[in-house]
Scaffold this active site. Structure first.
Site, short mmCIF file in Angstrom:
data_model
loop_
_atom_site.label_atom_id
_atom_site.label_comp_id
_atom_site.label_asym_id
_atom_site.label_seq_id
_atom_site.Cartn_x
_atom_site.Cartn_y
_atom_site.Cartn_z
N THR A 1 27.78 -9.32 -1.21
CA THR A 1 27.07 -9.36 -2.49
C THR A 1 26.27 -8.08 -2.71
O THR A 1 26.25 -7.52 -3.81
CB THR A 1 26.15 -10.59 -2.56
OG1 THR A 1 26.94 -11.78 -2.54
CG2 THR A 1 25.30 -10.58 -3.83
N ASN B 1 39.34 -15.93 -4.04
CA ASN B 1 38.66 -16.80 -3.08
C ASN B 1 38.91 -18.28 -3.31
O ASN B 1 38.77 -19.08 -2.39
CB ASN B 1 37.15 -16.52 -3.09
CG ASN B 1 36.55 -16.65 -4.48
OD1 ASN B 1 36.96 -15.97 -5.41
ND2 ASN B 1 35.56 -17.52 -4.63
N GLN C 1 38.24 -11.78 1.19
CA GLN C 1 39.09 -12.87 1.65
C GLN C 1 40.36 -12.37 2.32
O GLN C 1 40.95 -13.06 3.16
CB GLN C 1 39.45 -13.81 0.49
CG GLN C 1 38.28 -14.56 -0.10
CD GLN C 1 37.66 -15.55 0.87
OE1 GLN C 1 38.23 -15.90 1.90
NE2 GLN C 1 36.45 -16.02 0.55
N HIS D 1 31.07 -12.32 8.06
CA HIS D 1 31.20 -13.74 8.38
C HIS D 1 32.48 -14.37 7.85
O HIS D 1 32.82 -15.49 8.23
CB HIS D 1 29.97 -14.51 7.88
CG HIS D 1 29.91 -14.74 6.41
ND1 HIS D 1 30.23 -15.94 5.84
CD2 HIS D 1 29.54 -13.93 5.40
CE1 HIS D 1 30.06 -15.87 4.53
NE2 HIS D 1 29.65 -14.66 4.23
N CYS E 1 29.00 -19.60 -2.82
CA CYS E 1 27.89 -18.67 -2.97
C CYS E 1 27.04 -18.95 -4.20
O CYS E 1 26.50 -18.05 -4.83
CB CYS E 1 28.42 -17.24 -3.02
SG CYS E 1 29.26 -16.74 -1.52
#
Length: 387
Positions: free
Chosen positions: A73, A156, A184, A206, A331
């Site tokens: 982000t 995503n 992704q 992550h 998110c």
């Protein structure tokens, strides 16, 4: 991980890999600020630079072309700006063109004013409309500055893979800049910034089994760069100030180094598991709709709808049955709203849709538990429709 549950939400965050955990813990116990010149500081700097080289190598870039951030982000907000420089000279950017299916972090447009953002439509199959993009770029007012285009490599929610290399030809023919959200795609399909002909990549730790709290902007060359988003001590060559999260970065680099090994074999195994799962789900509920299934997709992703199954109640129902999945992007602070991706594909955004995303450690037991849960939920819906 709880053996009584099935974790089927790898696109939200992949389980932390043991090697990433070990690297994270090792560096967490080290003293020293990486900006310090003493022995401890130099040791920490060495760890970060080794991680930078590993991530660059995994993406076909040079280590000098990797800028670390707190996550994807932040990268999106760093790179999506009208304020660029070519070396020391300012570079004028006139307008942002962003695909209608981008992750919210990109779709919001970063530091661009809303009036300076145009949305690139997608087709019903979830693939960006390149004809529309070409027309938009042809109509771009060059007097405003260069165009910048944001196009994800893989969605995503649906997992649909986008024609990035074809888009790159159109963008560069128009003198523009191409930013690719590869969050992704990294670790799931082959990924090389040179082969994609992208100017910038966005990647995240992550999502590939590394620690949370690290991401990277990867550029093709060092001359053209965005203005800094976070100012201060001048870390990351002035592109991102603030003491680096060394432990997360080293964990990130450790996974990036290992994840490209055996990628083809791992992806084929995951794809086979995903396809079999979809086939079994359809045998339970023939009316099942799998979004984007006629397009090339990530091997691990299935985004589906079932008549009468709402996103929020569906998530809760699966959770009660011991299955963790999502309604798409994770998110948005736990909120389940309308899918802008489905809307962009010409579908009713209010229709319920759930995403299953799996990975290398997904087991047959996970699949069996998911199918059992799906059978119960589909059965209840069928009974409700018949009542």
């Amino acid at each position: 991980m709880d053996s009584t549950r099935a974790y089927m939400d790898w696109n939200a965050t992949a389980p932390l890999l043991p090697e990433a955990r070990d690297a994270f813990l090792r560096v967490s116990l080290m003293d020293g600020n990486p900006s310090s010149v003493h022995r401890e500081g130099r040791a920490m700097r060495t760890e970060i630079e080794a991680a930078r080289r590993k991530i660059a190598s995994a993406l076909g870039a040079k280590s000098t072309e990797v800028v670390f951030t707190s996550g994807a982000t932040e990268v999106a907000n760093l790179i999506l700006t009208p304020d660029f420089r070519m070396g020391r000279a300012p570079l004028r950017i006139g307008r942002l063109y962003v695909s209608a299916i981008e992750h919210k972090a990109v779709f919001e447009g970063g530091r661009f004013a809303k009036a300076d953002i145009e949305i690139i439509p997608v087709r019903a199959d979830g693939v960006v409309d390149l004809t529309a993009l070409e027309a938009m770029l042809a109509g771009h007012d060059a007097s405003l500055g260069l165009p910048i285009v944001a196009l994800m490599l893989a969605n995503n929610e649906t997992g649909v893979i986008q024609p990035v290399t074809e888009a790159a030809k159109l963008v560069h023919a128009a003198g523009g800049i191409l930013v690719v959200d590869a969050v992704q795609a990294f670790g799931r399909i082959p990924l090389d910034i040179q082969a994609l002909d992208a100017d910038f990549l966005i990647v995240s730790s992550h999502k590939i089994g590394g620690p949370k709290g690290a991401g990277a902007l990867v550029s093709r060359g060092e001359a053209m760069m965005p203005s800094a988003l976070i100012h201060g001590g001048g870390q990351e060559k002035g592109h991102r100030s603030g003491t680096e999260n060394a432990a997360a970065i080293v964990g990130f680099g450790t996974v990036a180094e290992t994840i490209v090994a055996g990628l083809a074999e791992r992806s084929a195994k995951v794809r086979s598991m995903r396809d079999a799962l979809e086939q079994d789900m359809r045998s339970i509920a023939p009316e099942l709709v799998i979004h984007g299934e006629r397009s090339e997709r990530l091997p691990n992703t299935s985004f589906f709808s079932l008549e009468g199954l709402k996103s929020e109640t569906g998530q809760i129902a699966f959770d009660i049955e011991g299955v963790a999945l999502s309604a798409g992007s994770a998110c948005t602070s736990g909120k389940v709203g309308e899918s802008h991706v489905l809307k962009a594909m010409g579908l009713d955004p209010r229709m319920g849709a759930l995403r299953i995303s799996i990975g290398s450690s997904t087991s047959d037991r996970d699949i069996e538990r998911t199918l059992a849960a799906f059978g119960k939920i589909a059965g209840r819906l069928k009974n409700a429709r018949a009542a």
